[in-house]
Design an enzyme around this catalytic site. Structure first.
Site: not given
Length: 246
Positions: A12, A151
């Site tokens: 991220e 994910e």
């Protein structure tokens, strides 16, 4: 000791930014909410902060018995498939990777896409959704790097864009979610060359309990809370098996 050969070396890294421009990296000035208890590497190491963990991951992997040719380092992020910014976050990430690798030493082996997606019962919204999943995979494949879905889970929105809770999901909506899971997996195998495929990881085994900190009360699992298989399980499995859609 060389036993773990792949991981997300940076997670991220990308923030938001003006549409059509390269998004900035995460740092305190771009963060939302109270920043007093948050830490951003860029605030201390600058734009080169990704190069540092990549360098030392490779160094210590080799020094501790790992084969450098086997080590695979990924950059992982979310909203790379988003239609609302026409995949701008992914385009920005790719530009950042090119900048980091321009030193001739830094090498990032792959890109991971979190894909916390939603299935929309509004046909036009869902069509845009699917179009940008395809664009994401095309952009990732074009880099020549390994491509991993890291994910994957799926929420559900009704015709008006409202989130649907697990107890309210109809059979038709379950079927739509199964179809979308199969679509994502089919497109992964169709678009990403075999040599770049590095796998698909499902985020949630079961639907989310009402008190969960992640998508509470939403039908995100392949199993329900009693561990019974859902139609989503079938769509996911059919995608992996390469079965045609009924």
């Amino acid at each position: 000791a060389g036993q773990v050969k792949a991981w997300d070396v940076v997670n991220e890294a990308i923030s938001g930014g003006p549409r059509g421009q390269r998004y900035d990296l995460q740092h305190a000035a771009t963060g939302s909410g109270d920043q007093s208890n948050k830490f951003y590497w860029q605030d201390y190491l600058g734009d080169n902060f990704v190069r540092i963990p990549v360098k030392f991951a490779r160094k210590y992997f080799a020094e501790n018995g790992g084969n450098p040719e086997e080590l695979k380092l990924f950059i992982n992020d979310y909203n790379l498939e988003s239609d609302w910014d026409d995949n701008q976050k992914l385009k920005s990430l790719i530009q950042w990777i090119e900048q980091w690798e321009s030193d001739g030493e830094t090498k990032i082996d792959g890109i991971g896409s979190q894909m916390h997606i939603k299935c929309y019962m509004n046909p036009e919204t869902q069509a845009s959704n699917e179009q940008h999943v395809v664009k994401m995979l095309e952009l990732m494949a074009a880099t020549g790097k390994l491509v991993r879905i890291t994910e994957l889970d799926m929420g559900l929105c009704d015709e008006n864009g409202n989130t649907v809770k697990t107890e309210d999901v109809t059979f038709e909506q379950h079927q739509a979610m199964a179809k979308f899971y199969k679509f994502v997996i089919d497109k992964y195998f169709e678009i990403v060359p075999l040599s770049q495929q590095y796998g698909i990881c499902q985020w949630a085994q079961t639907d989310s309990p009402e008190g969960s900190g992640w998508r509470p009360g939403e039908p995100i699992g392949l199993w329900d809370l009693n561990y019974s298989r859902k139609p989503a399980y079938g769509g996911f499995a059919d995608g992996l098996a390469g079965k045609s859609q009924d």
